[in-house]
Design an enzyme around this catalytic site. Structure first.
Site, PDB file in Angstrom:
ATOM      1  N   GLU A 282       0.844  -1.207   0.000  1.00 17.24           N
ATOM      2  CA  GLU A 282       0.000   0.000   0.000  1.00 17.24           C
ATOM      3  C   GLU A 282       0.876   1.253   0.000  1.00 17.24           C
ATOM      4  O   GLU A 282       0.596   2.220  -0.691  1.00 17.24           O
ATOM      5  CB  GLU A 282      -0.948   0.011   1.206  1.00 17.24           C
ATOM      6  CG  GLU A 282      -1.981  -1.097   1.211  1.00 17.24           C
ATOM      7  CD  GLU A 282      -2.751  -1.196  -0.097  1.00 17.24           C
ATOM      8  OE1 GLU A 282      -3.219  -0.166  -0.608  1.00 17.24           O
ATOM      9  OE2 GLU A 282      -2.875  -2.318  -0.626  1.00 17.24           O
ATOM     10  N   TRP A 285       1.814   1.911  -3.387  1.00 18.61           N
ATOM     11  CA  TRP A 285       0.835   2.662  -4.196  1.00 18.61           C
ATOM     12  C   TRP A 285       1.042   4.162  -4.007  1.00 18.61           C
ATOM     13  O   TRP A 285       0.917   4.951  -4.930  1.00 18.61           O
ATOM     14  CB  TRP A 285      -0.604   2.281  -3.824  1.00 18.61           C
ATOM     15  CG  TRP A 285      -1.047   1.038  -4.526  1.00 18.61           C
ATOM     16  CD1 TRP A 285      -1.077  -0.225  -4.008  1.00 18.61           C
ATOM     17  CD2 TRP A 285      -1.491   0.925  -5.897  1.00 18.61           C
ATOM     18  NE1 TRP A 285      -1.530  -1.107  -4.973  1.00 18.61           N
ATOM     19  CE2 TRP A 285      -1.797  -0.428  -6.121  1.00 18.61           C
ATOM     20  CE3 TRP A 285      -1.680   1.832  -6.936  1.00 18.61           C
ATOM     21  CZ2 TRP A 285      -2.265  -0.901  -7.357  1.00 18.61           C
ATOM     22  CZ3 TRP A 285      -2.153   1.366  -8.167  1.00 18.61           C
ATOM     23  CH2 TRP A 285      -2.432   0.019  -8.364  1.00 18.61           C
ATOM     24  N   TRP A 313     -19.253  13.756 -21.200  1.00 17.18           N
ATOM     25  CA  TRP A 313     -19.905  14.089 -19.925  1.00 17.18           C
ATOM     26  C   TRP A 313     -21.122  14.964 -20.218  1.00 17.18           C
ATOM     27  O   TRP A 313     -20.997  15.973 -20.920  1.00 17.18           O
ATOM     28  CB  TRP A 313     -18.965  14.873 -19.015  1.00 17.18           C
ATOM     29  CG  TRP A 313     -17.717  14.139 -18.601  1.00 17.18           C
ATOM     30  CD1 TRP A 313     -16.447  14.418 -19.005  1.00 17.18           C
ATOM     31  CD2 TRP A 313     -17.624  13.016 -17.722  1.00 17.18           C
ATOM     32  NE1 TRP A 313     -15.559  13.528 -18.425  1.00 17.18           N
ATOM     33  CE2 TRP A 313     -16.259  12.662 -17.634  1.00 17.18           C
ATOM     34  CE3 TRP A 313     -18.556  12.269 -16.986  1.00 17.18           C
ATOM     35  CZ2 TRP A 313     -15.803  11.596 -16.854  1.00 17.18           C
ATOM     36  CZ3 TRP A 313     -18.091  11.214 -16.214  1.00 17.18           C
ATOM     37  CH2 TRP A 313     -16.739  10.881 -16.150  1.00 17.18           C
ATOM     38  N   ASN A 349     -10.972   3.360   2.429  1.00 15.67           N
ATOM     39  CA  ASN A 349     -10.552   3.228   1.027  1.00 15.67           C
ATOM     40  C   ASN A 349     -11.572   2.499   0.156  1.00 15.67           C
ATOM     41  O   ASN A 349     -11.863   2.918  -0.962  1.00 15.67           O
ATOM     42  CB  ASN A 349      -9.200   2.513   0.960  1.00 15.67           C
ATOM     43  CG  ASN A 349      -8.725   2.369  -0.464  1.00 15.67           C
ATOM     44  OD1 ASN A 349      -8.563   3.356  -1.167  1.00 15.67           O
ATOM     45  ND2 ASN A 349      -8.541   1.136  -0.924  1.00 15.67           N
ATOM     46  N   TRP A 367     -15.049  13.159 -13.133  1.00 13.19           N
ATOM     47  CA  TRP A 367     -14.250  12.818 -11.947  1.00 13.19           C
ATOM     48  C   TRP A 367     -13.633  14.054 -11.303  1.00 13.19           C
ATOM     49  O   TRP A 367     -13.354  14.072 -10.105  1.00 13.19           O
ATOM     50  CB  TRP A 367     -13.168  11.782 -12.300  1.00 13.19           C
ATOM     51  CG  TRP A 367     -12.148  12.228 -13.323  1.00 13.19           C
ATOM     52  CD1 TRP A 367     -12.195  11.995 -14.669  1.00 13.19           C
ATOM     53  CD2 TRP A 367     -10.939  12.968 -13.095  1.00 13.19           C
ATOM     54  NE1 TRP A 367     -11.095  12.543 -15.290  1.00 13.19           N
ATOM     55  CE2 TRP A 367     -10.296  13.138 -14.345  1.00 13.19           C
ATOM     56  CE3 TRP A 367     -10.323  13.489 -11.962  1.00 13.19           C
ATOM     57  CZ2 TRP A 367      -9.083  13.818 -14.496  1.00 13.19           C
ATOM     58  CZ3 TRP A 367      -9.119  14.164 -12.100  1.00 13.19           C
ATOM     59  CH2 TRP A 367      -8.518  14.333 -13.358  1.00 13.19           C
ATOM     60  N   TRP A 390      -8.701   9.103  -8.175  1.00 19.49           N
ATOM     61  CA  TRP A 390      -9.934   9.451  -8.902  1.00 19.49           C
ATOM     62  C   TRP A 390      -9.847   8.966 -10.345  1.00 19.49           C
ATOM     63  O   TRP A 390     -10.794   8.395 -10.890  1.00 19.49           O
ATOM     64  CB  TRP A 390     -10.201  10.965  -8.842  1.00 19.49           C
ATOM     65  CG  TRP A 390     -11.048  11.282  -7.652  1.00 19.49           C
ATOM     66  CD1 TRP A 390     -10.617  11.727  -6.438  1.00 19.49           C
ATOM     67  CD2 TRP A 390     -12.466  11.100  -7.539  1.00 19.49           C
ATOM     68  NE1 TRP A 390     -11.684  11.845  -5.586  1.00 19.49           N
ATOM     69  CE2 TRP A 390     -12.835  11.475  -6.232  1.00 19.49           C
ATOM     70  CE3 TRP A 390     -13.460  10.669  -8.415  1.00 19.49           C
ATOM     71  CZ2 TRP A 390     -14.152  11.422  -5.770  1.00 19.49           C
ATOM     72  CZ3 TRP A 390     -14.779  10.619  -7.957  1.00 19.49           C
ATOM     73  CH2 TRP A 390     -15.116  10.988  -6.662  1.00 19.49           C
TER      74      TRP A 390
HETATM   75  P1  FAD Z   1      -3.640   1.913   5.113  1.00 19.20           P
HETATM   76  O1  FAD Z   1      -4.436   0.789   4.556  1.00 19.20           O
HETATM   77  O2  FAD Z   1      -3.159   1.788   6.494  1.00 19.20           O
HETATM   78  O3  FAD Z   1      -2.413   2.133   4.096  1.00 19.20           O
HETATM   79  C1  FAD Z   1      -1.147   2.658   4.487  1.00 19.20           C
HETATM   80  C2  FAD Z   1      -0.775   3.844   3.635  1.00 19.20           C
HETATM   81  O4  FAD Z   1      -0.614   3.468   2.276  1.00 19.20           O
HETATM   82  C3  FAD Z   1      -1.796   4.949   3.621  1.00 19.20           C
HETATM   83  O5  FAD Z   1      -1.700   5.749   4.767  1.00 19.20           O
HETATM   84  C4  FAD Z   1      -1.459   5.682   2.340  1.00 19.20           C
HETATM   85  O6  FAD Z   1      -0.383   6.572   2.529  1.00 19.20           O
HETATM   86  C5  FAD Z   1      -0.986   4.548   1.434  1.00 19.20           C
HETATM   87  N1  FAD Z   1      -2.085   4.117   0.552  1.00 19.20           N
HETATM   88  C6  FAD Z   1      -2.999   3.151   0.782  1.00 19.20           C
HETATM   89  N2  FAD Z   1      -3.818   3.023  -0.287  1.00 19.20           N
HETATM   90  C7  FAD Z   1      -3.409   3.923  -1.190  1.00 19.20           C
HETATM   91  C8  FAD Z   1      -3.850   4.275  -2.497  1.00 19.20           C
HETATM   92  N3  FAD Z   1      -4.892   3.669  -3.102  1.00 19.20           N
HETATM   93  N4  FAD Z   1      -3.202   5.268  -3.141  1.00 19.20           N
HETATM   94  C9  FAD Z   1      -2.161   5.909  -2.565  1.00 19.20           C
HETATM   95  N5  FAD Z   1      -1.695   5.608  -1.346  1.00 19.20           N
HETATM   96  C10 FAD Z   1      -2.317   4.628  -0.669  1.00 19.20           C
HETATM   97  N6  FAD Z   1      -4.989   8.668  -0.125  1.00 19.20           N
HETATM   98  C11 FAD Z   1      -4.345   9.762   0.331  1.00 19.20           C
HETATM   99  O7  FAD Z   1      -3.384   9.637   1.103  1.00 19.20           O
HETATM  100  N7  FAD Z   1      -4.725  11.022  -0.070  1.00 19.20           N
HETATM  101  C12 FAD Z   1      -5.770  11.221  -0.926  1.00 19.20           C
HETATM  102  O8  FAD Z   1      -6.075  12.365  -1.276  1.00 19.20           O
HETATM  103  C13 FAD Z   1      -6.485  10.076  -1.392  1.00 19.20           C
HETATM  104  N8  FAD Z   1      -7.556  10.219  -2.226  1.00 19.20           N
HETATM  105  C14 FAD Z   1      -8.217   9.102  -2.671  1.00 19.20           C
HETATM  106  C15 FAD Z   1      -9.294   9.259  -3.546  1.00 19.20           C
HETATM  107  C16 FAD Z   1      -9.986   8.138  -4.025  1.00 19.20           C
HETATM  108  C17 FAD Z   1     -11.134   8.310  -4.999  1.00 19.20           C
HETATM  109  C18 FAD Z   1      -9.595   6.852  -3.613  1.00 19.20           C
HETATM  110  C19 FAD Z   1     -10.312   5.616  -4.126  1.00 19.20           C
HETATM  111  C20 FAD Z   1      -8.518   6.681  -2.740  1.00 19.20           C
HETATM  112  C21 FAD Z   1      -7.811   7.798  -2.276  1.00 19.20           C
HETATM  113  N9  FAD Z   1      -6.709   7.658  -1.389  1.00 19.20           N
HETATM  114  C22 FAD Z   1      -6.038   8.792  -0.964  1.00 19.20           C
HETATM  115  C23 FAD Z   1      -6.146   6.336  -1.072  1.00 19.20           C
HETATM  116  C24 FAD Z   1      -6.666   5.638   0.190  1.00 19.20           C
HETATM  117  O9  FAD Z   1      -8.056   5.648   0.233  1.00 19.20           O
HETATM  118  C25 FAD Z   1      -6.106   6.204   1.496  1.00 19.20           C
HETATM  119  O10 FAD Z   1      -4.703   6.342   1.408  1.00 19.20           O
HETATM  120  C26 FAD Z   1      -6.439   5.263   2.667  1.00 19.20           C
HETATM  121  O11 FAD Z   1      -7.821   5.143   2.815  1.00 19.20           O
HETATM  122  C27 FAD Z   1      -5.816   5.800   3.919  1.00 19.20           C
HETATM  123  O12 FAD Z   1      -6.150   5.035   5.046  1.00 19.20           O
HETATM  124  P2  FAD Z   1      -5.015   4.348   5.918  1.00 19.20           P
HETATM  125  O13 FAD Z   1      -3.918   5.317   6.178  1.00 19.20           O
HETATM  126  O14 FAD Z   1      -5.680   3.732   7.096  1.00 19.20           O
HETATM  127  O15 FAD Z   1      -4.486   3.251   4.901  1.00 19.20           O
END
Ligand code: FAD
Length: 460
Positions: A282, A285, A313, A349, A367, A390
């Protein structure tokens, strides 16, 4: 070197003392230190912060100022265009060295390189460091030297590169400057909402600052790691780390997260090891989002896949957009997510994916409208991750889910919130007469979305 000329440490998205290479280098330079945070909402191309991010920043600066102050270093607050204010402050202090950690957006890079060139021409030493990412975006390339556009080979390439450096310890002592420097009062920036004060839910949900970032990482590694792989998609469980806003503001470094997770992984059971690998993926990502942003700086505003420019759109349906934003679409899992976002500044997420799919495919709303709303309301709103994700959901992005994969929110709810716990937490009137009827028919709108997508396919 003038006697006692200070070194300036410019804090930006690295609001921490632990593993902060710029701060450590300033300390090792032997000069007294002055720290600055500059609120720059005027440099061209630098995107102004959204409301929830401003709230977070206020708390985070309060915490940083306190921990620097405990070590005798002043955090100076100034506001304005960095290209003017940083050289002005350097001159005012008579500083001979400036240290900062890198940023990766195109506008920010341009600002930084302009300042660096100008100061160096004046004989000031300027040094920048890698601190926000495990792998600098330009160091990971395909065999033909181009950036990656697909995650799996990107992450494989990262994992076969030299491993991330070990994190630096927080300095035990620092030397501050003997003079007091004029500073703005944080309150005058009005980062916190007052009329109305909508931040009550944010205050309940979050404690910004470095100490709490470390506490969350610790809790995650000791209590949640083993179940992470199985439960991370269940929004009613508190199964994820909650680190995203802390990473966004650099209150904890990815190097620290990487090193601590790796340490646990070594002596772990197979479930914990699986959780650790998934968690590091993650983080991968997050790296990938920055890698893509570095190559495509307008990720938050332009289709990464240009064939999507042909997407038809329809004119914006303001009413439907407002219903989505306010969590009254009549689709329970969507409304739960949007209300969680409004209340806490975050959303799970899995639910982010569902609400984004619903907006772009069932409501046929561009979007970019969703990206803007998230930018304003998320505490972790991030210039790389938000636009990237997005576009990933919309189908216009790098390594994106194909457009025709339209999430069915009802099936998603059945699968990931089988007892409706998450929905009930956020939509208390669900199941009563007070809850609205769905504003669209899911099956019909899905068909319309697929028909619109045919236009993109023909343009590709
Ligand atoms: P955990 O599951 O604990 O993951 C650990 C870390 O991995 C996160 O803190 C984050 O830094 C990184 N991570 C995890 N998933 C993703 C992902 N898909 N993309 C990038 N990094 C990821 N994340 C943001 O940090 N900022 C945003 O503005 C953001 N916008 C989003 C918009 C959409 C439409 C979607 C679908 C996802 C977005 N995310 C964003 C990704 C993700 O939803 C969040 O990082 C996650 O929910 C954070 O929760 P956590 O720290 O408990 O994640």
């Amino acid at each position: 070197m003038a006697v006692n000329a200070p070194a300036l440490v410019w804090f930006r998205e690295d609001l921490r003392l632990d593993d902060n290479p710029a701060l450590t280098a300033a300390s090792e330079s032997g000069r007294p230190i002055v720290a600055i945070y500059l609120l720059d909402d005027v440099s061209p191309g630098v995107r102004p912060l959204g409301g929830a991010a401003r709230w977070w920043l206020h708390q985070s600066l309060t915490a940083l100022s306190r921990s620097l102050g405990d070590l005798g270093v002043q955090l100076v607050l100034r506001r304005g265009a960095a290209g003017d204010e940083i050289p002005r402050l350097v001159q005012e202090l008579g500083a001979e060295a400036v240290f900062w950690n890198r940023r990766y957006g195109a506008a920010e890079r341009q600002v930084d390189s302009g300042i660096k060139a100008g100061l160096r021409a004046d004989g000031v030493e300027v040094t920048s460091f890698a601190a926000a990412l495990l792998f600098e975006p330009w160091t990971i390339t395909t065999g033909s030297g181009t950036p990656y556009s697909v995650f799996t080979p990107f992450w494989r390439a990262c994992l076969s590169s030299p491993p991330p450096r070990a994190p630096l310890d927080e300095p035990e002592t620092l030397t501050g400057w003997e003079r007091n420097v004029a500073t703005d009062l944080l309150e005058t920036w009005e980062l916190e909402p007052t009329r109305p004060d909508w931040a009550g839910g944010l205050r309940e949900a979050w404690q910004p600052g470095e100490a709490s970032a470390h506490r969350l990482l610790n809790e995650f590694l000791t209590e949640k790691l083993a179940a992470y792989d199985d439960e991370r998609d269940l929004p009613a469980q508190s199964a994820t780390s909650g680190l995203s806003p802390h990473l966004r503001w650099g209150e904890i470094s990815p190097h620290r997260v990487w090193a601590e997770t790796d340490l646990v992984r070594r002596g772990a059971s197979s479930r914990e090891a699986a959780g650790a690998s998934r968690f590091l993926t993650e983080l991968g990502w997050r790296e990938f989002c920055y890698h893509v942003l570095f190559a495509a700086p307008d990720l938050a505003t332009s289709n990464w896949r240009s064939s999507f420019d042909a997407f038809p759109w329809p004119p914006l349906n303001e009413e439907a957009l407002a219903a989505w934003q306010q969590g009254r679409t009549g689709i329970p899992i969507v409304d739960a997510g949007m209300r969680e976002l409004w209340r806490t500044g975050a959303m799970h997420n899995r639910v982010r994916m569902v609400v984004a799919s619903f907006l772009t495919k069932n409501l046929l709303i561009d979007w970019r409208e969703g990206e803007r709303w998230f930018w304003d309301t998320l505490v972790d709103a991030d210039s790389a991750a938000n636009g990237f994700n997005w576009q990933w959901v919309a189908g216009s992005g790098a390594d994106a889910a194909p457009y025709f994969r339209v999430f069915n929110p009802e099936l998603q709810a059945k699968k990931f919130d089988p007892h409706g716990e998450y929905i009930r937490q956020n939509v208390p009137e669900w199941g009563t007469d007070a809850y609205p009827e769905p504003i669209v028919d899911l099956a019909e709108t899905r068909k319309a979305a697929l028909a619109a997508y045919d236009r993109v396919k023909r343009a590709a």
